[in-house]
Motif scaffolding. Structure first.
Motif, PDB file in Angstrom:
ATOM      1  N   SER A  72       0.980  -1.193   0.031  1.00  0.00           N
ATOM      2  CA  SER A  72       0.076  -0.024   0.081  1.00  0.00           C
ATOM      3  C   SER A  72       0.971   1.350   0.106  1.00  0.00           C
ATOM      4  CB  SER A  72      -1.016  -0.028   1.225  1.00  0.00           C
ATOM      5  OG  SER A  72      -0.298   0.030   2.526  1.00  0.00           O
ATOM      6  N   PRO A  73       0.237   2.385  -0.085  1.00  0.00           N
ATOM      7  CA  PRO A  73       1.267   3.675  -0.228  1.00  0.00           C
ATOM      8  C   PRO A  73       2.106   3.724   1.126  1.00  0.00           C
ATOM      9  CG  PRO A  73      -1.136   4.189  -0.918  1.00  0.00           C
ATOM     10  CD  PRO A  73      -1.069   2.729  -0.528  1.00  0.00           C
ATOM     11  N   THR A 268       8.436  10.911   3.544  1.00  0.00           N
ATOM     12  CA  THR A 268       7.845   9.764   2.742  1.00  0.00           C
ATOM     13  C   THR A 268       8.873   9.074   2.009  1.00  0.00           C
ATOM     14  OG1 THR A 268       5.589  10.620   2.995  1.00  0.00           O
ATOM     15  CG2 THR A 268       5.980   8.963   1.586  1.00  0.00           C
ATOM     16  N   SER A 272      10.126   5.269   2.010  1.00  0.00           N
ATOM     17  CA  SER A 272       9.803   4.147   1.020  1.00  0.00           C
ATOM     18  C   SER A 272      11.043   3.401   0.681  1.00  0.00           C
ATOM     19  CB  SER A 272       9.356   5.184  -0.067  1.00  0.00           C
ATOM     20  OG  SER A 272      10.584   5.777  -0.862  1.00  0.00           O
ATOM     21  N   ASN A 277       5.610   0.718   3.473  1.00  0.00           N
ATOM     22  CA  ASN A 277       4.335   1.050   4.100  1.00  0.00           C
ATOM     23  C   ASN A 277       4.455   0.109   5.384  1.00  0.00           C
ATOM     24  OD1 ASN A 277       3.577  -1.442   2.111  1.00  0.00           O
ATOM     25  ND2 ASN A 277       2.189  -1.865   3.888  1.00  0.00           N
TER      26      ASN A 277
END
Length: 409
Positions: A72-73, A268, A272, A277
């Motif tokens: 997921s993001p 973020t 990543s 996530n």
């Protein structure tokens, strides 16, 4: 490296990091208990209550849904980010867009991400002291310089503007602000919060504020978010938070950071590559926690308040110990300077501890009670005890400490 000189096995950067003192004490206590020793641990800040049923149910249901079996993001599930934004407005009066939220693997990753994103080598970060043990390590990992500003029990463990002013240099970039405090349980008044925020804004500083104990206050004391109390700060605020303490979810590992869009985007990007996530199942559980009632924390607070009063009274009954009454979190921070240098009879003969670390080791060895020495949080001479453990263990642990320390000569 000169020819013939062997390369270090561990990098200097990582070699310089100290182990989490609170987790180390907790691990030692649990290992002794697993070996059959009757150890009582006051080390970890971990509620002894189970996670509320409705949160567990949400996780179980999520685990059965294939959509949550996938990536997921990196920044978090949209439904959780919205829940965090809504909760922040509800509890702090601070309006943010979900795009300003990064969901992290517990509060510690939020701390690491924040300093890694904001700090360049040589930047100074002012840390009101006593501090939570992870803050300076995260700052050093980013190449920053922690600048400790100590506030003792004489001033309620609350730093003053004058102290902060004396600590500022042309290299200062960030003020770390924590209220309610771990390890002291101190809570700044709304007026003090506003004053400190306004001061930081006048210096052009960023403020990183850890609000994870926001719901744990006592005696009518109210939590105040510096982001709301000091609008002068503009967008130079990063809020750290998580579900661990409020909802008895320490093992679920869901935290977050809130900040301006460019900071969140950069953090973020870092995440990543680090972890991607957070577990989708845990995120769904966290969303259930944040959108559900605060009934569970209200019930826990009744127990915490009872334990708070009991442990303060028990420790203050010991000659040489002074324990201020905390108004937040679930810790007491006792001044034990009056015991250092005194003689204690032990199984190995008389011992005179000269530091709080030596005293804490003595208490663990002699009466099998684990506490965390002040060296983990700043200067020696203090000890932190969590009162998030059960009532019976708390009473027995305090009794053992009283009996041992009461024999000091």
């Amino acid at each position: 490296m000169s020819a013939g000189t062997p390369a270090a096995r561990i990098s200097q950067r990582i070699s310089a990091i100290a182990e989490s003192a609170t987790l180390a004490v907790d691990a030692k206590a649990k290992a002794l208990k697993a070996a059959g020793r009757p150890v009582i641990g006051f080390g970890a800040g971990e509620p002894d209550f189970p996670t509320p049923d409705y949160i567990v149910k949400a996780a179980i249901e999520a685990a059965a849904q294939p959509k949550y079996h996938r990536y997921s993001p990196a920044a978090g599930l949209p439904e959780l980010k919205k829940a965090i934004a809504d909760k922040t407005l509800r509890d702090s009066g601070y309006k943010v867009d979900p795009s300003q939220v990064l969901v992290t693997n517990g509060g510690k990753q939020a701390v690491y991400n924040t300093f890694a994103t904001l700090v360049d080598p040589g930047d100074e970060v002012i840390i009101p002291t006593p501090f939570w043990t992870t803050y300076p390590e995260a700052i050093r990992l980013a190449g920053g310089v922690p600048v400790e500003v100590f506030a003792g029990p004489e001033q309620g463990y609350l730093v003053t503007i004058e102290q902060l002013e004396a600590a500022v240099t042309d290299k200062t970039k960030i003020l770390l602000f924590v209220s309610p405090s771990n390890p002291t349980g101190a809570v700044y008044s709304p007026e003090q919060v506003a004053e400190i925020g306004k001061w930081a804004a006048s210096k052009g500083l960023w403020v990183v504020t850890d609000e994870i104990y926001e719901h744990l206050t006592y005696d009518g004391v109210k939590f105040t978010s510096i982001a709301t109390a000091a609008p002068e700060l503009g967008d130079k605020v990063v809020i750290l938070n998580g579900v661990a303490k409020t909802y008895a979810m320490t093992g679920w590992r869901v935290g977050w950071m809130i900040g301006p869009a460019d900071v969140i985007k950069a953090a973020t990007n870092l995440q990543s590559h680090a972890t991607s996530n957070v577990s989708n199942i845990m995120q769904v559980a966290a969303a259930a926690a944040l959108t559900g009632p605060l009934t569970a924390v209200d019930e826990m607070k009744v127990a915490f308040d009872r334990r708070r009063k009991a442990i303060v009274a028990g420790l203050n009954a010991i000659d040489g110990v002074e324990c201020p009454t905390p108004t937040g979190a679930f810790y007491v921070y006792a001044d034990v300077r009056g015991l250092l240098g005194k003689e204690f009879e032990t199984s190995n003969g008389p011992v005179r501890p000269t530091t709080s670390a030596e005293l804490a080791t003595l208490i663990l060895d002699e009466v099998e009670v684990a506490i965390v020495p002040g060296e983990a949080f700043g200067p020696s001479g203090y000890v932190r005890l969590s009162y998030a453990l059960g009532d019976d263990d708390l009473a027995e642990g305090v009794r053992r400490i009283q009996e041992f320390l009461g024999k000091a000569k």
